[in-house]
Design a protein around this motif. Structure first.
Motif, PDB file in Angstrom:
ATOM      1  N   VAL A 150       0.859  -1.189   0.000  1.00  0.00           N
ATOM      2  CA  VAL A 150       0.000   0.000   0.000  1.00  0.00           C
ATOM      3  C   VAL A 150       0.890   1.232   0.000  1.00  0.00           C
ATOM      4  O   VAL A 150       1.861   1.332   0.751  1.00  0.00           O
ATOM      5  N   ARG A 151       0.552   2.188  -0.866  1.00  0.00           N
ATOM      6  CA  ARG A 151       1.324   3.420  -0.933  1.00  0.00           C
ATOM      7  C   ARG A 151       1.152   4.244   0.326  1.00  0.00           C
ATOM      8  O   ARG A 151       0.061   4.370   0.866  1.00  0.00           O
ATOM      9  N   ASP A 152       2.269   4.805   0.790  1.00  0.00           N
ATOM     10  CA  ASP A 152       2.249   5.734   1.920  1.00  0.00           C
ATOM     11  C   ASP A 152       3.247   6.839   1.611  1.00  0.00           C
ATOM     12  O   ASP A 152       4.441   6.715   1.897  1.00  0.00           O
ATOM     13  N   GLY A 153       2.762   7.903   0.999  1.00  0.00           N
ATOM     14  CA  GLY A 153       3.656   8.973   0.559  1.00  0.00           C
ATOM     15  C   GLY A 153       4.561   8.470  -0.548  1.00  0.00           C
ATOM     16  O   GLY A 153       4.103   7.932  -1.562  1.00  0.00           O
ATOM     17  N   GLY A 154       5.871   8.608  -0.333  1.00  0.00           N
ATOM     18  CA  GLY A 154       6.833   8.146  -1.330  1.00  0.00           C
ATOM     19  C   GLY A 154       7.277   6.717  -1.108  1.00  0.00           C
ATOM     20  O   GLY A 154       8.185   6.234  -1.796  1.00  0.00           O
ATOM     21  N   ALA A 178       3.982  -8.382  -4.911  1.00  0.00           N
ATOM     22  CA  ALA A 178       2.921  -8.007  -3.974  1.00  0.00           C
ATOM     23  C   ALA A 178       1.770  -7.360  -4.731  1.00  0.00           C
ATOM     24  O   ALA A 178       1.966  -6.731  -5.780  1.00  0.00           O
ATOM     25  N   ARG A 179       0.587  -7.490  -4.159  1.00  0.00           N
ATOM     26  CA  ARG A 179      -0.607  -6.926  -4.786  1.00  0.00           C
ATOM     27  C   ARG A 179      -0.700  -5.434  -4.465  1.00  0.00           C
ATOM     28  O   ARG A 179      -0.687  -5.036  -3.303  1.00  0.00           O
ATOM     29  N   THR A 180      -0.815  -4.622  -5.506  1.00  0.00           N
ATOM     30  CA  THR A 180      -0.969  -3.176  -5.343  1.00  0.00           C
ATOM     31  C   THR A 180      -2.292  -2.678  -5.913  1.00  0.00           C
ATOM     32  O   THR A 180      -2.607  -1.493  -5.788  1.00  0.00           O
ATOM     33  N   GLY A 181      -3.042  -3.584  -6.555  1.00  0.00           N
ATOM     34  CA  GLY A 181      -4.289  -3.151  -7.188  1.00  0.00           C
ATOM     35  C   GLY A 181      -5.330  -4.238  -7.181  1.00  0.00           C
ATOM     36  O   GLY A 181      -5.483  -4.985  -6.208  1.00  0.00           O
ATOM     37  N   PRO A 227      11.034   2.323  -0.288  1.00  0.00           N
ATOM     38  CA  PRO A 227      10.760   3.515  -1.107  1.00  0.00           C
ATOM     39  C   PRO A 227      10.292   3.134  -2.504  1.00  0.00           C
ATOM     40  O   PRO A 227      10.570   2.034  -2.997  1.00  0.00           O
ATOM     41  N   ASP A 228       9.577   4.054  -3.139  1.00  0.00           N
ATOM     42  CA  ASP A 228       9.092   3.791  -4.497  1.00  0.00           C
ATOM     43  C   ASP A 228      10.250   3.569  -5.460  1.00  0.00           C
ATOM     44  O   ASP A 228      10.072   2.933  -6.495  1.00  0.00           O
ATOM     45  N   SER A 229      11.442   4.035  -5.107  1.00  0.00           N
ATOM     46  CA  SER A 229      12.608   3.813  -5.968  1.00  0.00           C
ATOM     47  C   SER A 229      13.000   2.342  -6.024  1.00  0.00           C
ATOM     48  O   SER A 229      13.815   1.944  -6.869  1.00  0.00           O
ATOM     49  N   ARG A 230      12.424   1.518  -5.161  1.00  0.00           N
ATOM     50  CA  ARG A 230      12.678   0.073  -5.185  1.00  0.00           C
ATOM     51  C   ARG A 230      11.532  -0.698  -5.845  1.00  0.00           C
ATOM     52  O   ARG A 230      11.533  -1.922  -5.825  1.00  0.00           O
TER      53      ARG A 230
END
Length: 390
Positions: A150-154, A178-181, A227-230
Motif C-alpha cells: 500500500v502506498r504511503d507517501g513516497g 505483492a498486490r498493489t491493485g 521507497p518507491d525507488s525500489r
C-alpha cells in the motif's frame, strides 16, 4: 562417503572464453564443492562461502550485462555452468539458478538508475538473492497471491507471507511480488526488498527430504517499508515480470536436473565397473548395460533440449514452450535416472555411504519447483491448442 567428482562431459562451447569458464568451474567443483558436499548436506549446512567464491570468480552474474558486473555470457554457456555445479552439489547449482532468477527483474525491467545503484553488488559484489512469489495459499495459482503493498507517501508498506523461499533467511535481497491493485494478475507489482528491512523476517527452515543444505523458509513481511525507488517496472506489471523470469528460470532447473542425472550416471558406471558378482564385473551383464545405455540416452536428450531452448533465447526468439518442455523432460529424466542408479548399486544404493540415494532425494524436488511438471504440461498444451475453455 564415496562422493566422486563428476566425469567431464564433452561440451560444445562457442568461444575460448567459455571453455576457460567451464575449466574454472570444474576446478572450483573439484576443490571446493565435492569434498564437503555429502557431509554438509547431511548436517544441513548452507555453504555461503562457496557463493562468495563464485561471486569473486565472476560466476554469479554470467548472463547479465558486463557494464554492471555481469559476465555477458549467452544462456547456452550459463546453463552448462549450472549443470557442472549441480553435478557437484545441487545446493550450489540450484542456488546460482535462484540468484539469477532473483536478479532478473532488476536486470531486465529496472530503470537505468536502479541498475547502476544495485546491480554491481548483486552481480559481482557478494550479495545473494531470493525470489518471493509463492505463498501458503498460492503456489501453482500464483496470480491469487495475497501479500499486499500500500502506498504511503513516497514509500510502499508491504504486509503478507511468502512460502517455499529458497535462501529464505540467508539472502541479502528479495525480489518480492505483492498486490498493489485489483485481484488477479494485473494487480501485482515487483519490489526489490533488502534483507535487513525492518519488519522482514524468516521462519525456521522447512525440514525436507533432500537439499538439506539449501534453506527453504517462509518469509514474513510485517509493515515492511520500501521507497518507491525500489519498485521494479510499472505498477501492475509484476506478474508479467514474474512469468518472464520463470521462463528463463525453468531452463536453469532443467540444467540442474541434467547435472544431478549425470552425477548419478557417473556413480552407477563407476560402481558397475568395480562391483563383481558371479566371477565378473556387473557391467558385463546385458540387463545392466541396457539400463546404463537408457540412462545416458535420456541425459543426452535432455541436455540437447535445454541447449536448444537456450539458443532460441540467445537469438531473441520465443522460447517459453521449449523452456517448459526442457523443464518437464529434464526433471522427469533426473527422477528416472537417479532411481535407476540406486537400483544398480543395490543395497549400497540405499545407504548414505554412497551419494546415489541423495541424488534420488534431490531429484524429486526438481519436478516441483518453478512450476510443477503438471503446470509445464499445461503451458505446452496452451502453445499447441490454445487456452482452456475458449
Amino acid at each position: 562417503m564415496h562422493d566422486r567428482a563428476p566425469q567431464l562431459v564433452d561440451r560444445q562451447l562457442p568461444t575460448d572464453e567459455a571453455r576457460d569458464l567451464i575449466a574454472l568451474v570444474r576446478d572450483i567443483a573439484r576443490q571446493e564443492i565435492v569434498p564437503r558436499a555429502a557431509e554438509e548436506e547431511d548436517t544441513g549446512r548452507f555453504p555461503r562461502e562457496v557463493f562468495t567464491l563464485l561471486s569473486a570468480s565472476g560466476l554469479l552474474g554470467l548472463p547479465y550485462d558486463a557494464e554492471y558486473g555481469g559476465g555477458d555470457q549467452p544462456y547456452e554457456v550459463y546453463l552448462q555452468v549450472l549443470e557442472e555445479l549441480a553435478a557437484a552439489r545441487l545446493t550450489v547449482g540450484l542456488g546460482l539458478s535462484v540468484h539469477t532468477l532473483a536478479s532478473y527483474a532488476l536486470a531486465a525491467h529496472g530503470t537505468k538508475q536502479q541498475q547502476v545503484e544495485h546491480l554491481p553488488a548483486i552481480l559481482g559484489g557478494g550479495l545473494l538473492g531470493a525470489y518471493a512469489l509463492s505463498e501458503p495459499s498460492s503456489g501453482s495459482d500464483a496470480a491469487s497471491l495475497r501479500t499486499r503493498a500500500v502506498r504511503d507517501g513516497g514509500d510502499w508498506v508491504i504486509n503478507g507471507t511468502k512460502a517455499w523461499i529458497t535462501h529464505g533467511g540467508v539472502a541479502d535481497f528479495y525480489t518480492v511480488m505483492a498486490r498493489t491493485g485489483e485481484e488477479g494478475p494485473r494487480g501485482i507489482t515487483a519490489f526489490l526488498v533488502p534483507a535487513d528491512a525492518e519488519g522482514l523476517s524468516a521462519a525456521a527452515p522447512e525440514k525436507k527430504m533432500g537439499l538439506k543444505g539449501s534453506p527453504t523458509a517462509q518469509l514474513h513481511l510485517d509493515g515492511v517499508r520500501v521507497p518507491d525507488s525500489r519498485r521494479i517496472g510499472e505498477e501492475g506489471q509484476g506478474f508479467a515480470i514474474a512469468l518472464s523470469a520463470l521462463d528463463s528460470g525453468r531452463l536453469g532447473i532443467a540444467a540442474c536436473a541434467i547435472g544431478v542425472a549425470q552425477a548419478a550416471l557417473d556413480e552407477a558406471v563407476g560402481y558397475a565397473r568395480q562391483r563383481r558378482q558371479f566371477g565378473r564385473a556387473i557391467a558385463d551383464f546385458q540387463g545392466l548395460r541396457f539400463m546404463l545405455a537408457d540412462m545416458a540416452t535420456q541425459i543426452e536428450a535432455g541436455r540437447a533440449l535445454y541447449l536448444s531452448a537456450a539458443r532460441l533465447r540467445d537469438a531473441g526468439r520465443p522460447f517459453a514452450r521449449q523452456a517448459a518442455m526442457a523443464k518437464l523432460h529434464c526433471t522427469d529424466t533426473a527422477m528416472r535416472v537417479t532411481t535407476d542408479a540406486v537400483q544398480i548399486l543395490g543395497g549400497y544404493g540405499y545407504t548414505a555411504d554412497f551419494p546415489a540415494e541423495r541424488y534420488m532425494r534431490e531429484a524429486k524436488v526438481l519436478q516441483i519447483v518453478e512450476g510443477t511438471n503438471q503446470i509445464q504440461r499445461m503451458v505446452i498444451a496452451r502453445h499447441l491448442v490454445g487456452p482452456e475453455g475458449r
